[in-house]
Write a protein that holds these residues in place. Structure first.
Motif, PDB file in Angstrom:
ATOM      1  N   GLY A  30       0.807  -1.210   0.000  1.00 26.18           N
ATOM      2  CA  GLY A  30       0.000   0.000   0.000  1.00 26.18           C
ATOM      3  C   GLY A  30       0.840   1.261   0.000  1.00 26.18           C
ATOM      4  O   GLY A  30       0.392   2.319  -0.461  1.00 26.18           O
ATOM      5  N   ARG A  31       2.061   1.171   0.516  1.00 23.51           N
ATOM      6  CA  ARG A  31       2.960   2.326   0.514  1.00 23.51           C
ATOM      7  C   ARG A  31       3.845   2.371  -0.722  1.00 23.51           C
ATOM      8  O   ARG A  31       4.740   3.209  -0.814  1.00 23.51           O
ATOM      9  CB  ARG A  31       3.809   2.282   1.783  1.00 23.51           C
ATOM     10  CG  ARG A  31       3.007   2.743   2.995  1.00 23.51           C
ATOM     11  CD  ARG A  31       3.610   2.398   4.328  1.00 23.51           C
ATOM     12  NE  ARG A  31       5.007   2.730   4.466  1.00 23.51           N
ATOM     13  CZ  ARG A  31       5.694   2.619   5.617  1.00 23.51           C
ATOM     14  NH1 ARG A  31       5.077   2.198   6.715  1.00 23.51           N
ATOM     15  NH2 ARG A  31       6.960   2.915   5.671  1.00 23.51           N
ATOM     16  N   GLY A  32       3.599   1.458  -1.661  1.00 22.85           N
ATOM     17  CA  GLY A  32       4.323   1.510  -2.922  1.00 22.85           C
ATOM     18  C   GLY A  32       5.560   0.632  -2.990  1.00 22.85           C
ATOM     19  O   GLY A  32       6.283   0.663  -3.999  1.00 22.85           O
ATOM     20  N   VAL A  33       5.818  -0.159  -1.958  1.00 20.67           N
ATOM     21  CA  VAL A  33       6.958  -1.071  -1.993  1.00 20.67           C
ATOM     22  C   VAL A  33       6.577  -2.282  -2.836  1.00 20.67           C
ATOM     23  O   VAL A  33       5.535  -2.904  -2.616  1.00 20.67           O
ATOM     24  CB  VAL A  33       7.364  -1.519  -0.575  1.00 20.67           C
ATOM     25  CG1 VAL A  33       8.520  -2.518  -0.637  1.00 20.67           C
ATOM     26  CG2 VAL A  33       7.738  -0.314   0.268  1.00 20.67           C
ATOM     27  N   GLU A  34       7.413  -2.631  -3.807  1.00 19.61           N
ATOM     28  CA  GLU A  34       7.162  -3.813  -4.630  1.00 19.61           C
ATOM     29  C   GLU A  34       7.739  -5.025  -3.916  1.00 19.61           C
ATOM     30  O   GLU A  34       8.960  -5.201  -3.843  1.00 19.61           O
ATOM     31  CB  GLU A  34       7.787  -3.660  -6.011  1.00 19.61           C
ATOM     32  CG  GLU A  34       7.459  -4.837  -6.930  1.00 19.61           C
ATOM     33  CD  GLU A  34       7.854  -4.584  -8.374  1.00 19.61           C
ATOM     34  OE1 GLU A  34       8.471  -5.476  -8.976  1.00 19.61           O
ATOM     35  OE2 GLU A  34       7.542  -3.490  -8.883  1.00 19.61           O
ATOM     36  N   VAL A  35       6.868  -5.857  -3.359  1.00 13.39           N
ATOM     37  CA  VAL A  35       7.286  -7.046  -2.615  1.00 13.39           C
ATOM     38  C   VAL A  35       7.218  -8.250  -3.542  1.00 13.39           C
ATOM     39  O   VAL A  35       6.158  -8.558  -4.100  1.00 13.39           O
ATOM     40  CB  VAL A  35       6.387  -7.266  -1.378  1.00 13.39           C
ATOM     41  CG1 VAL A  35       6.862  -8.495  -0.604  1.00 13.39           C
ATOM     42  CG2 VAL A  35       6.389  -6.036  -0.487  1.00 13.39           C
ATOM     43  N   SER A  36       8.338  -8.942  -3.690  1.00 14.98           N
ATOM     44  CA  SER A  36       8.408 -10.137  -4.534  1.00 14.98           C
ATOM     45  C   SER A  36       8.841 -11.309  -3.673  1.00 14.98           C
ATOM     46  O   SER A  36       9.932 -11.290  -3.094  1.00 14.98           O
ATOM     47  CB  SER A  36       9.404  -9.925  -5.681  1.00 14.98           C
ATOM     48  OG  SER A  36       9.044  -8.816  -6.477  1.00 14.98           O
ATOM     49  N   LEU A  37       7.996 -12.328  -3.581  1.00 13.02           N
ATOM     50  CA  LEU A  37       8.296 -13.511  -2.785  1.00 13.02           C
ATOM     51  C   LEU A  37       8.652 -14.680  -3.697  1.00 13.02           C
ATOM     52  O   LEU A  37       8.238 -14.730  -4.860  1.00 13.02           O
ATOM     53  CB  LEU A  37       7.098 -13.856  -1.913  1.00 13.02           C
ATOM     54  CG  LEU A  37       6.677 -12.741  -0.941  1.00 13.02           C
ATOM     55  CD1 LEU A  37       5.386 -13.104  -0.220  1.00 13.02           C
ATOM     56  CD2 LEU A  37       7.793 -12.457   0.059  1.00 13.02           C
ATOM     57  N   GLY A  38       9.431 -15.614  -3.169  1.00 15.39           N
ATOM     58  CA  GLY A  38       9.926 -16.713  -3.987  1.00 15.39           C
ATOM     59  C   GLY A  38      11.020 -16.274  -4.945  1.00 15.39           C
ATOM     60  O   GLY A  38      11.303 -16.943  -5.941  1.00 15.39           O
ATOM     61  N   VAL A  39      11.644 -15.136  -4.641  1.00 20.37           N
ATOM     62  CA  VAL A  39      12.655 -14.538  -5.522  1.00 20.37           C
ATOM     63  C   VAL A  39      13.884 -14.155  -4.706  1.00 20.37           C
ATOM     64  O   VAL A  39      13.769 -13.751  -3.547  1.00 20.37           O
ATOM     65  CB  VAL A  39      12.096 -13.269  -6.225  1.00 20.37           C
ATOM     66  CG1 VAL A  39      13.165 -12.601  -7.081  1.00 20.37           C
ATOM     67  CG2 VAL A  39      10.889 -13.632  -7.060  1.00 20.37           C
ATOM     68  N   SER A  40      15.051 -14.313  -5.303  1.00 17.15           N
ATOM     69  CA  SER A  40      16.277 -13.850  -4.653  1.00 17.15           C
ATOM     70  C   SER A  40      17.165 -13.160  -5.693  1.00 17.15           C
ATOM     71  O   SER A  40      16.694 -12.800  -6.779  1.00 17.15           O
ATOM     72  CB  SER A  40      17.026 -15.018  -3.994  1.00 17.15           C
ATOM     73  OG  SER A  40      18.101 -14.528  -3.203  1.00 17.15           O
ATOM     74  N   ILE A  41      18.426 -12.997  -5.343  1.00 18.38           N
ATOM     75  CA  ILE A  41      19.385 -12.321  -6.220  1.00 18.38           C
ATOM     76  C   ILE A  41      20.203 -13.358  -6.989  1.00 18.38           C
ATOM     77  O   ILE A  41      20.737 -14.302  -6.398  1.00 18.38           O
ATOM     78  CB  ILE A  41      20.338 -11.428  -5.397  1.00 18.38           C
ATOM     79  CG1 ILE A  41      19.567 -10.300  -4.736  1.00 18.38           C
ATOM     80  CG2 ILE A  41      21.457 -10.857  -6.268  1.00 18.38           C
ATOM     81  CD1 ILE A  41      18.969  -9.312  -5.701  1.00 18.38           C
ATOM     82  N   ALA A  42      20.316 -13.191  -8.292  1.00 15.29           N
ATOM     83  CA  ALA A  42      21.165 -14.063  -9.106  1.00 15.29           C
ATOM     84  C   ALA A  42      22.548 -13.458  -9.296  1.00 15.29           C
ATOM     85  O   ALA A  42      23.550 -14.180  -9.356  1.00 15.29           O
ATOM     86  CB  ALA A  42      20.518 -14.320 -10.469  1.00 15.29           C
ATOM     87  N   GLU A  43      22.606 -12.114  -9.374  1.00 11.91           N
ATOM     88  CA  GLU A  43      23.897 -11.428  -9.575  1.00 11.91           C
ATOM     89  C   GLU A  43      23.747  -9.973  -9.141  1.00 11.91           C
ATOM     90  O   GLU A  43      22.693  -9.364  -9.328  1.00 11.91           O
ATOM     91  CB  GLU A  43      24.320 -11.504 -11.045  1.00 11.91           C
ATOM     92  CG  GLU A  43      25.678 -10.915 -11.326  1.00 11.91           C
ATOM     93  CD  GLU A  43      26.115 -11.085 -12.773  1.00 11.91           C
ATOM     94  OE1 GLU A  43      27.202 -10.596 -13.128  1.00 11.91           O
ATOM     95  OE2 GLU A  43      25.350 -11.713 -13.551  1.00 11.91           O
ATOM     96  N   ALA A  44      24.802  -9.458  -8.548  1.00  8.72           N
ATOM     97  CA  ALA A  44      24.808  -8.056  -8.120  1.00  8.72           C
ATOM     98  C   ALA A  44      25.954  -7.325  -8.793  1.00  8.72           C
ATOM     99  O   ALA A  44      27.050  -7.865  -8.947  1.00  8.72           O
ATOM    100  CB  ALA A  44      24.951  -7.963  -6.608  1.00  8.72           C
TER     101      ALA A  44
END
Length: 453
Positions: free
Chosen positions: A229-243
């Protein structure tokens, strides 16, 4: 007969609770207490997200050891980098870089934890954690600097990358960090009329299927609704592949242009535990219900670095690495050390969890004290009341309460204080994870260095 020496390693919740109980309960001359810690304060870790967002000053959550001590404890300014349990020696690297041996009769290991990382390309180079006061202060400077740099930039691509922020970890630390910093940038952007507020975007991702599953389904969904509701895009079941320095690739294939990656995906026991050559469970030192290390005479462990059996839950569970458990373990372990000194039986640690509190900034919060589910202002009152009461000194309580009132009345400020370096520090720089010795190096040190104390 020589006076017994009790050495406590770590000035976190567990270590300080243990030291304070020992100071109160030991008779004069019954034992000597020494505390190994690189800092002269106990860090109130749960409030670090509020330091990062500027709601609290760093000094507010750094509780002075000298102010709260009874002055019976010798404080050794340094970090333990190895333990020789046969020689009963702890190797300490002082803040000057000097390495010394500290002999002990009883050692209490409460070195805490470090940020857990994985073998992800670029992660340790470009991610920042939320485990230390320096990291929280750095992240605040860094986030505000992104607004300043985006405002000054002539490049649309640069503005986009500087105004997107990624937080990995849907637990307490990650959720509260994303919530507090998102609130900061939302308020700060009003001071930058040249910037389009729609360019600011916060991402919160976690490999788990739920946000903060410890809260239960209802409160977890409430927290998720607040964040989205505050505009944060929450993605679950996801992580980082490369930084990388200017982008992050998610495991679902998305590429997010960003200069800010905050990593809070779990903790690992301090590397000090690996120097003992003792049995571990998921990196935490195996201990008895009395928090003694089996087979090692005079060695005790607790807190984040120890797999303390959870006798209340049973079924082989171990206590979660929370401040609530650590403080109570510290007091019980002090009693067990006293019992060992006096030839009395030790008592096992058992504690029923009192509940969970999550402050999402502003009037948003979710809490579950004693199993009662709360949302909004009542939940925030419980969360802040719990944190306030857990601070050990009246000075710390006054500072925190004053900061909260000032922020509520005057709002946020957006001043960079100079922590941003030309070469951004890494997780290793902040948490000093490469300073620990191997067992062979420990034996070499204990054989060659003169003992202190």
């Amino acid at each position: 007969m020589a006076t017994p020496r009790i050495l406590v390693v770590g000035a976190g919740f567990a270590g300080i609770a243990c030291v304070r109980r020992l100071e109160r309960r030991l008779a004069p001359g019954e034992a000597e207490i020494s505390l190994v810690t690189p800092f002269s304060y106990q860090l109130y870790l749960p409030l670090l997200p509020q330091v990062a967002s500027g709601v609290l000053t760093p000094q507010s959550v750094a509780v002075s050891l000298r102010r709260s001590s009874r002055h019976r404890t010798r404080i050794i300014p340094g970090g333990a980098i190895g333990v020789d349990t046969r020689a009963k020696v702890c190797v300490v690297r002082k803040i000057t870089g000097e390495t010394v041996n500290e002999r002990y009769d009883y050692i209490v290991l409460a070195p805490g934890s470090i940020t857990r990382t994985f073998d992800i390309p670029g992660l340790t180079d470009y991610a920042r954690g939320m485990k230390t006061l320096a990291e929280a202060a750095y992240i605040r400077d860094h986030v505000i600097a992104q607004l300043d740099l985006a405002d000054a930039s002539q490049s649309e691509d640069e503005r986009i990358s500087r105004l997107q922020f990624v937080v990995v970890g849907g637990g307490y630390a990650g959720t509260e960090t994303a919530a507090c910093l998102q609130r900061l940038t939302t308020n700060a952007i009003k001071r930058y009329p040249r910037l389009d507020p729609r360019l600011i975007k916060w991402h919160l991702i976690d490999i788990a299927p739920k946000l903060m599953p410890e809260l239960g389904d209802k409160l977890g969904r409430s927290a998720l609704e607040v964040m989205r509701g505050r505009g944060v895009e929450v993605s679950l079941g996801v992580s980082i592949a490369e930084a990388g320095p200017e982008k992050v690739t998610f495991t679902d294939g998305r590429v997010v242009p960003t200069r800010t990656l905050i990593w809070t995906a779990g903790v690992a026991a301090s590397p000090l535990i690996a120097t003992l050559d003792a049995e571990t469970v998921r990196g935490r030192l195996v201990v008895t219900p009395e928090m003694a290390v089996p087979g090692l005479n005079g060695v005790f462990a607790m807190g984040d670095a120890a797999a303390v059996p959870d006798l209340v839950k049973g079924d082989g569970s171990i206590c979660p690495p929370t401040a609530q458990h650590s403080m109570r373990q510290g007091r019980q372990l002090a009693e067990n050390v006293l019992a060992t000194l006096r030839g009395a039986p030790m008592k096992p640690y058992a504690h029923k969890d009192l509940g969970l509190v999550v402050d999402l900034g502003g009037t948003d919060a979710v809490s579950k004290p004693l199993g009662i589910e709360l949302r909004g202002l009542p939940a925030q009152a419980v969360a802040r009341g719990y944190h306030w009461s857990a601070l050990r000194t009246n000075v710390a309580k006054t500072r925190v309460l004053t900061n909260w009132l000032l922020n509520a009345i005057a709002g946020d400020d957006f001043v960079r204080t100079g922590f941003l370096a030309e070469r951004p520090p890494t997780l290793r720089d902040f948490e000093h994870t490469d300073e620990y010795l191997t067992p062979d190096q420990i034996r070499e040190h204990t054989a060659s260095l003169s003992a202190v104390g």
